[in-house]
Structure formats: C-alpha cells, structure tokens
Motif scaffolding. Structure first.
Motif, short mmCIF file in Angstrom:
data_model
loop_
_atom_site.label_atom_id
_atom_site.label_comp_id
_atom_site.label_asym_id
_atom_site.label_seq_id
_atom_site.Cartn_x
_atom_site.Cartn_y
_atom_site.Cartn_z
N LYS A 1 0.83 -1.19 0.00
CA LYS A 1 0.00 0.00 0.00
C LYS A 1 0.87 1.25 0.00
O LYS A 1 1.67 1.46 0.88
N GLU A 2 0.72 2.06 -1.04
CA GLU A 2 1.49 3.29 -1.20
C GLU A 2 3.00 3.04 -1.12
O GLU A 2 3.76 3.85 -0.62
N GLU A 3 3.43 1.87 -1.61
CA GLU A 3 4.84 1.49 -1.64
C GLU A 3 5.48 1.64 -0.25
O GLU A 3 6.58 2.17 -0.10
N ASN A 4 4.80 1.11 0.76
CA ASN A 4 5.32 1.23 2.13
C ASN A 4 6.29 0.12 2.49
O ASN A 4 6.89 0.14 3.58
N LEU A 5 6.49 -0.86 1.59
CA LEU A 5 7.46 -1.93 1.79
C LEU A 5 8.47 -1.91 0.65
O LEU A 5 8.14 -1.53 -0.48
N TYR A 6 9.69 -2.33 0.94
CA TYR A 6 10.67 -2.43 -0.14
C TYR A 6 11.76 -3.45 0.20
O TYR A 6 12.02 -3.75 1.37
N TRP B 1 10.36 -1.10 5.85
CA TRP B 1 8.91 -1.02 6.07
C TRP B 1 8.59 0.35 6.65
O TRP B 1 9.03 0.69 7.75
N PHE B 2 7.82 1.15 5.89
CA PHE B 2 7.29 2.41 6.42
C PHE B 2 6.02 2.09 7.20
O PHE B 2 4.96 1.86 6.61
N LEU B 3 6.13 2.08 8.51
CA LEU B 3 4.95 1.83 9.34
C LEU B 3 3.93 2.94 9.15
O LEU B 3 2.72 2.70 9.09
N THR B 4 4.42 4.17 9.11
CA THR B 4 3.65 5.36 8.75
C THR B 4 4.58 6.22 7.90
O THR B 4 5.74 5.86 7.67
N LYS B 5 4.11 7.37 7.46
CA LYS B 5 4.99 8.23 6.66
C LYS B 5 6.13 8.80 7.50
O LYS B 5 7.11 9.32 6.95
#
Length: 425
Positions: free
Chosen positions: A349-354, A383-387
């Motif tokens: 979701k919204e490229e929150n993992l890479y 992992w972006f937990l939030t922005k």
C-alpha cells in the motif's frame, strides 16, 4: 552534560509547542523530511504560494540501530582489531527549524542534538532559500524566478545526487539502506548556489569558500585565508508517464587550493558501521569507520554522474565518480574512482514496503603508493509503518584489498546485520 541536557529539554519543549500550534506544517518549495521526500532531489519549484505571514516549522529526526557485525584483518604486523559484539549503537537525533520569512523566502537550520562524532549539541548548517524577489519589488524578475532558486548560507553543497539519498545523522528516511557510500561525498561550506529548473532540465552553478571549519587565518600558499570551490550540475528529470520517471545528472566540484578539503571527510554524524576495522578504540578518532577518504587534502577536482530510473515500483540509482588531487607536499595528483549501483523494489500500500541491494566499489591510489580496492555489498528490507516511521534491516559485507601489511586494513573485511529504526517529522 548539563548543558546538553538543558539544550535537549529546550528543544523538546520547542518541538512540542511547534507541533501543538501548527495545524498545517507544509511549506512552499520544500522537500519533506518524511516519506514524502523519498526520491525527491532538489527542492521542488512552484510559483504557487501559501504565505500568509511568518511561519515557523519545527521538526526533528531520531534513529537507533542494533548492530551485529564481525570484522578481521591479516594481523601480519601484529595490529589486532578491537573486539566488537552485538548491541545497540548510540541513538542519534536532529532538530530542524524552517521558517517562511516572506513570500518566496525561507530559512533552514539543522542542529545535531546527538551524533557519533560530537558529544555536544552543535549546528550542522543553515541557509536562506529565495524563490521570489518580491521583497525587492513586487513582481521583480518574476519571469526568471519562475524557474530559479537561490540558496545562500553555510550549507550542504549540491554536488552530485547521492547526497540526497544518504543518511544525515538522524535523518535516515530518504536512504533505503542503513549505510552511506564508501566514499561519502558530502561537505558543508559557506557559499551560494543558483538552481534553474525548467521543463525537466536542471542547471546549477555554485561557489563556496572551500572551508568546513571557518577561519580568517592566512594558511594558503599565496598568503590568503583560503581558496574557493566551484560547483556545477546539469541534468534532466522527467515523469515520462504515470509509470516511468527518468533522471540523469552530471556534477562537478573543483578547488584550486584549500587549507583542508573535507569533501570525503565532512560528515560529522559519522558512519553507521560502529567500531569496524579499528585497532584501538581508546585512542583512535574512529567515527568514519567503514568509510574511505582518499585524502586529497589541498587540491581536488571531482566529477559525479547519477542515473535514476523508476518504473512502477522498481527503481535504479547509480553513482559513477572520479576524484583527483593531492596534498600540497605531494608532487603529483592521485585519483580515486567510485562506482555504486542500487536496485530497489517498492510494493504494498502506497509502496510502504521495499527490498533491494547495492554494490559499491572504490579504487584509489594511497599517498604511500599502494593501489587499493574496497568492495561492499548490501542487502536491505524496509517497512514504512507510517509516513514518519521507517524500519530497516541490512546485511553488509565489505572487503579491503591492496593495503600495506602495516595497515590496519590489510586483508580486512567485515560483515553482519544492522537493524535501524528511523523517525522523522
């Protein structure tokens, strides 16, 4: 320590007040320090304005790593490396103050509250950014200022694109990896830069006094208080369609003479690889451990090319760099070359993992005559937990070749895993 505690308390109070008071913390022509700033390079340029009076934005960043790295060398000259184990590194913290002073005029100031190199709180640097000249006269040179940005201050210089993706002490949100490049080209000098962005084309000219540590002492060859450094950048950055973005830039940094060039030694925040390849932790100034400085101390010319391609969630960023120069006592120039290529795949979701990888190599001639090579491989997952919150896990493997038998780095290598938690707002 008492002073540091007082400064930290005051900073936290200011941050709390700033966050509480600001319903809208957005600024014009501003690269955000959170996830929104990922894959943003120079600050965006727009003629639209939201200025309604002086506005202060308090922000900050904090990082913490758990490091599990092993290291070794040949020990041919009886130089044993200090023992290191698995544990937490020093938590680092930044304080950012950005102020909209006038329509099209902004100030930025970054302070390192906690960093690897300095025990005390200190200012990294700051600058004025001018996107309009209405303070001279309304509409003054507006046709030119639609595309131009002027920066003046004691600031991070815009040499290359790699510095936009590096960790800046606690500010680690824009770096997909934990560590920066082996030859980490970064410095802060007093100067000015004029940037023009139009229809995807980028052009920048800059001049600085070539000094990180400011002084009026007459220490140069001609009896002056120092030389000057010149910067230039030319490139193209275009969102071709909804799926494809292409950017390529070429940059130059040149100085005829400076008392001490810090282009590859200017990061007072220090390396992320704590304690590696250090013989004596008690006496060594080891905050640059894991990095390499070719020590082109007094004269340097450096060129960097950076291609960036992003297709949907897949992105490639490259660095091709060559630097030549010497210390005053040397008769001939030496050269150091660096190559780095990183491939990142962002998803979710919204490229929150890479996930991704980077290969980085440096070939250089030492002052003592050896031709040395350093090679590094990195694998990472994030992992972006939030922005505002990012978790990373990196595996790093670095090897040293060609160093003298009397060097700590002779047949050296280190490898292991680092976990990093980064917060930025």
């Amino acid at each position: 320590m008492v002073i540091l505690k007082k400064v930290t308390v005051i900073a936290l109070m200011l941050l709390g007040l700033g966050i509480y008071a600001q319903e809208n913390r957005d600024l014009d022509n501003y690269r955000y320090t959170d996830k929104r700033g990922v894959n943003v390079f120079e600050a965006p340029k727009s003629t639209e304005t939201s200025f309604k009076g002086l506005k202060v934005r308090f922000g900050g960043a904090s990082t913490l790593q758990f490091q599990g790295i092993d290291h070794e060398n040949s020990d041919l000259a009886g130089i044993e490396l200090q023992p290191i184990g698995s544990n937490f590194n020093l938590a680092t913290a930044n304080l950012d103050i950005d102020v909209a002073l006038y329509d099209g005029v902004r100030m930025h100031l970054r302070t390192f509250l906690s960093s690897r190199h300095h025990h005390e709180t200190y200012v990294k640097g700051g600058y004025f950014q001018i996107d309009k000249l209405d303070f001279v006269k309304e509409g003054f040179m507006e046709d030119f200022m639609k595309y131009a940005t002027l920066k003046v201050g004691h600031m991070e210089n815009n040499y290359g694109d790699a510095h936009f993706r590096r960790s800046d002490n606690a500010q680690a949100m824009h770096n997909p990896f934990v560590g920066n490049l082996i030859m980490d080209s970064y410095t802060t000098e007093v100067g000015a830069e004029l940037l023009v962005q139009k229809n995807g084309f980028i052009g920048m000219l800059g001049v600085t006094n070539g000094k990180l540590n400011q002084s009026v002492d007459k220490t140069s060859e001609d009896g002056s208080s120092g030389g000057a450094s010149f910067l230039a950048k030319l490139g193209y950055d275009k969102q071709i369609n909804t799926d494809l973005r292409v950017r390529i830039t070429g940059s130059m940094y040149n100085t005829g003479y400076v008392p001490n060039s810090y282009l590859y030694a200017g990061d007072r925040g220090g390396s992320r690889y704590y304690g590696v390849m250090i013989a004596d932790a008690a006496t060594a100034d080891n905050f640059r451990s894991g990095r390499y400085n070719p020590n082109l101390k007094n004269k340097i010319s450096a060129i960097m090319f950076n291609p960036f391609i992003k297709y949907k969630g897949l992105e490639f960023f490259g660095t091709i760099e060559t630097a030549s120069g010497k210390a005053t006592a040397e008769l001939e120039n030496r050269t150091a070359n660096q190559f780095a290529g990183e491939l990142i795949y962002r998803f979710g979701k919204e490229e929150n993992l890479y996930i991704g990888g980077r290969y980085n190599s440096v070939d250089s001639e030492e002052m003592t005559g050896e031709d040395v090579t350093i090679k590094r491989s990195q694998l990472v997952a994030g992992w972006f937990l939030t922005k505002n919150i990012l978790m990373k896990m990196e595996y790093v493997n670095q090897k040293y070749e060609g160093f003298a038998t009397t060097s700590t780095l002779n047949q050296g290598k280190f490898n292991g895993v680092i976990l990093e938690a980064a917060i930025s707002f």
